[in-house]
Design an enzyme around this catalytic site. Structure first.
Site, PDB file in Angstrom:
ATOM      1  N   ASP A 120       0.880  -1.153   0.000  1.00  0.00           N
ATOM      2  CA  ASP A 120       0.000   0.000   0.000  1.00  0.00           C
ATOM      3  C   ASP A 120       0.935   1.224   0.000  1.00  0.00           C
ATOM      4  O   ASP A 120       2.115   1.112   0.317  1.00  0.00           O
ATOM      5  CB  ASP A 120      -0.886  -0.045   1.259  1.00  0.00           C
ATOM      6  CG  ASP A 120      -1.782   1.175   1.390  1.00  0.00           C
ATOM      7  OD1 ASP A 120      -2.345   1.608   0.375  1.00  0.00           O
ATOM      8  OD2 ASP A 120      -1.892   1.697   2.514  1.00  0.00           O
ATOM      9  N   LEU A 121       0.400   2.392  -0.338  1.00  0.00           N
ATOM     10  CA  LEU A 121       1.255   3.578  -0.431  1.00  0.00           C
ATOM     11  C   LEU A 121       1.181   4.443   0.828  1.00  0.00           C
ATOM     12  O   LEU A 121       2.145   4.582   1.574  1.00  0.00           O
ATOM     13  CB  LEU A 121       0.857   4.394  -1.665  1.00  0.00           C
ATOM     14  CG  LEU A 121       1.654   5.667  -1.933  1.00  0.00           C
ATOM     15  CD1 LEU A 121       3.131   5.369  -2.141  1.00  0.00           C
ATOM     16  CD2 LEU A 121       1.091   6.396  -3.149  1.00  0.00           C
ATOM     17  N   ASP A 122      -0.002   5.011   1.068  1.00  0.00           N
ATOM     18  CA  ASP A 122      -0.171   5.951   2.186  1.00  0.00           C
ATOM     19  C   ASP A 122      -0.004   5.236   3.522  1.00  0.00           C
ATOM     20  O   ASP A 122      -0.719   4.283   3.807  1.00  0.00           O
ATOM     21  CB  ASP A 122      -1.567   6.592   2.136  1.00  0.00           C
ATOM     22  CG  ASP A 122      -1.770   7.412   0.869  1.00  0.00           C
ATOM     23  OD1 ASP A 122      -0.777   7.665   0.184  1.00  0.00           O
ATOM     24  OD2 ASP A 122      -2.921   7.782   0.570  1.00  0.00           O
ATOM     25  N   THR A 158       1.477  10.219   3.638  1.00  0.00           N
ATOM     26  CA  THR A 158       0.726  11.301   2.987  1.00  0.00           C
ATOM     27  C   THR A 158      -0.525  11.657   3.786  1.00  0.00           C
ATOM     28  O   THR A 158      -1.220  12.609   3.442  1.00  0.00           O
ATOM     29  CB  THR A 158       0.307  10.917   1.557  1.00  0.00           C
ATOM     30  OG1 THR A 158      -0.249   9.611   1.609  1.00  0.00           O
ATOM     31  CG2 THR A 158       1.483  10.921   0.614  1.00  0.00           C
ATOM     32  N   LYS A 211      -9.120   6.816   6.892  1.00  0.00           N
ATOM     33  CA  LYS A 211      -7.999   5.968   6.437  1.00  0.00           C
ATOM     34  C   LYS A 211      -8.491   4.891   5.470  1.00  0.00           C
ATOM     35  O   LYS A 211      -9.399   4.129   5.787  1.00  0.00           O
ATOM     36  CB  LYS A 211      -7.331   5.283   7.630  1.00  0.00           C
ATOM     37  CG  LYS A 211      -6.083   5.984   8.091  1.00  0.00           C
ATOM     38  CD  LYS A 211      -5.279   5.090   9.017  1.00  0.00           C
ATOM     39  CE  LYS A 211      -3.966   5.728   9.406  1.00  0.00           C
ATOM     40  NZ  LYS A 211      -3.227   4.907  10.356  1.00  0.00           N
ATOM     41  N   SER A 220      -2.619   0.539  -4.358  1.00  0.00           N
ATOM     42  CA  SER A 220      -3.110   1.703  -3.608  1.00  0.00           C
ATOM     43  C   SER A 220      -4.400   2.244  -4.195  1.00  0.00           C
ATOM     44  O   SER A 220      -4.575   2.264  -5.411  1.00  0.00           O
ATOM     45  CB  SER A 220      -2.045   2.801  -3.644  1.00  0.00           C
ATOM     46  OG  SER A 220      -2.571   4.027  -3.186  1.00  0.00           O
ATOM     47  N   ALA A 221      -5.283   2.716  -3.313  1.00  0.00           N
ATOM     48  CA  ALA A 221      -6.527   3.347  -3.766  1.00  0.00           C
ATOM     49  C   ALA A 221      -6.277   4.747  -4.307  1.00  0.00           C
ATOM     50  O   ALA A 221      -7.135   5.347  -4.960  1.00  0.00           O
ATOM     51  CB  ALA A 221      -7.515   3.428  -2.599  1.00  0.00           C
ATOM     52  N   LYS A 228     -10.996  -1.228  -1.107  1.00  0.00           N
ATOM     53  CA  LYS A 228     -10.728  -2.174  -0.026  1.00  0.00           C
ATOM     54  C   LYS A 228     -11.852  -2.049   1.002  1.00  0.00           C
ATOM     55  O   LYS A 228     -12.331  -0.950   1.199  1.00  0.00           O
ATOM     56  CB  LYS A 228      -9.376  -1.845   0.627  1.00  0.00           C
ATOM     57  CG  LYS A 228      -8.193  -1.889  -0.350  1.00  0.00           C
ATOM     58  CD  LYS A 228      -6.955  -1.227   0.269  1.00  0.00           C
ATOM     59  CE  LYS A 228      -5.841  -1.064  -0.737  1.00  0.00           C
ATOM     60  NZ  LYS A 228      -4.695  -0.324  -0.211  1.00  0.00           N
ATOM     61  N   GLU A 286       0.315  -3.343   4.698  1.00  0.00           N
ATOM     62  CA  GLU A 286      -0.830  -2.439   4.864  1.00  0.00           C
ATOM     63  C   GLU A 286      -0.823  -1.768   6.222  1.00  0.00           C
ATOM     64  O   GLU A 286      -0.374  -2.351   7.201  1.00  0.00           O
ATOM     65  CB  GLU A 286      -2.135  -3.241   4.740  1.00  0.00           C
ATOM     66  CG  GLU A 286      -2.799  -3.177   3.381  1.00  0.00           C
ATOM     67  CD  GLU A 286      -3.438  -1.821   3.090  1.00  0.00           C
ATOM     68  OE1 GLU A 286      -3.515  -0.961   3.987  1.00  0.00           O
ATOM     69  OE2 GLU A 286      -3.867  -1.637   1.935  1.00  0.00           O
ATOM     70  N   ASP A 287      -1.374  -0.548   6.283  1.00  0.00           N
ATOM     71  CA  ASP A 287      -1.475   0.142   7.581  1.00  0.00           C
ATOM     72  C   ASP A 287      -2.921   0.346   7.998  1.00  0.00           C
ATOM     73  O   ASP A 287      -3.179   0.900   9.058  1.00  0.00           O
ATOM     74  CB  ASP A 287      -0.779   1.506   7.523  1.00  0.00           C
ATOM     75  CG  ASP A 287      -1.574   2.523   6.721  1.00  0.00           C
ATOM     76  OD1 ASP A 287      -2.131   2.132   5.666  1.00  0.00           O
ATOM     77  OD2 ASP A 287      -1.658   3.689   7.127  1.00  0.00           O
TER      78      ASP A 287
END
Length: 215
Positions: free
Chosen positions: A10-12, A18, A46, A115-116, A146, A170-171
């Site tokens: 995942d990105l963020d 971000t 989130k 990532s979304a 997700k 993932e966070d």
């Protein structure tokens, strides 16, 4: 390490933080509408799509708007956010991420982004990380958010690996659920209280090694 062929990030909140820029951009929308929006409120956004985030924000402020106004506000929020991310630099990559990706590469493990975010490519370019990823699947490629596993399954498909050979990082709880729904292993980045469904939970990538992916 068993049969792990690919890692999907995942990105963020995993590769880069971000969330603070999303928060500042949403807060300015709330303030414009005449109410405050706290960091605690922001936790509810989130891993959630832009329009759903706006609906949550409006419900916090007790504000009702028509669809056209909502679309304009969501667009304004995104423009605010883009102004921040276009000033990002590689030193904003979260600690340990690059070292771990280098280790994956040297071990022949493929790397994908799942990532979304519709701004994922912009962020990767700003961070000078684009070349690390064999495949990038972002919000422009998928229609289901997700916990639907679409974004991760698409990543596995493009990498030409089985979902069972993938580990997701993932966070967010919805992201962990998406990995489980896609029959993938997952590592939670953050607090075990929130991410307890993951195979393992770590606070971050500092000191994290490929040898810990023994599930």
């Amino acid at each position: 390490m068993g049969t792990i062929s690919a890692c999907i990030f995942d990105l963020d909140g995993v590769v880069v933080d971000t969330a603070k820029y999303h928060y500042i951009a949403w807060k300015s929308i709330a303030n414009e509408l005449g109410f405050d929006f706290t960091e605690e409120d922001n936790e509810r956004l989130k891993g959630v799509s832009r329009m759903t985030s706006l609906d949550i924000l409006l419900s916090i402020g007790g504000v009702e708007l028509d669809q056209e106004t909502k679309l304009k506000l969501a667009d304004k929020k995104n423009k605010n956010y883009l102004e921040y991310i276009l000033r990002m630099t590689p030193d904003e990559i979260l600690p340990g991420v690059k070292e771990f990706m280098n280790e994956l590469k040297s071990n022949g493990v493929k790397i994908a982004l799942g990532s979304a975010s519709k701004n994922a490519m912009t962020i990767l370019n700003q961070l000078e990380l684009t070349n690390y990823f064999d495949v990038v699947v972002d919000g422009t490629h998928v229609s289901n958010a997700k916990p639907d596993p679409e974004v991760f399954l698409k990543g596995a498909e493009l990498l030409n690996v089985l979902p069972s050979e993938c580990v997701v990082f993932e966070d967010a709880e919805a992201g962990i659920e998406a990995a489980i729904n896609g029959k993938m292993k997952c590592v939670g980045i953050g607090s075990p209280d929130v991410l307890g469904k993951a195979n393992i939970v770590v606070p971050g990538f500092v000191g994290f090694s490929i040898s810990q992916l023994n599930f």
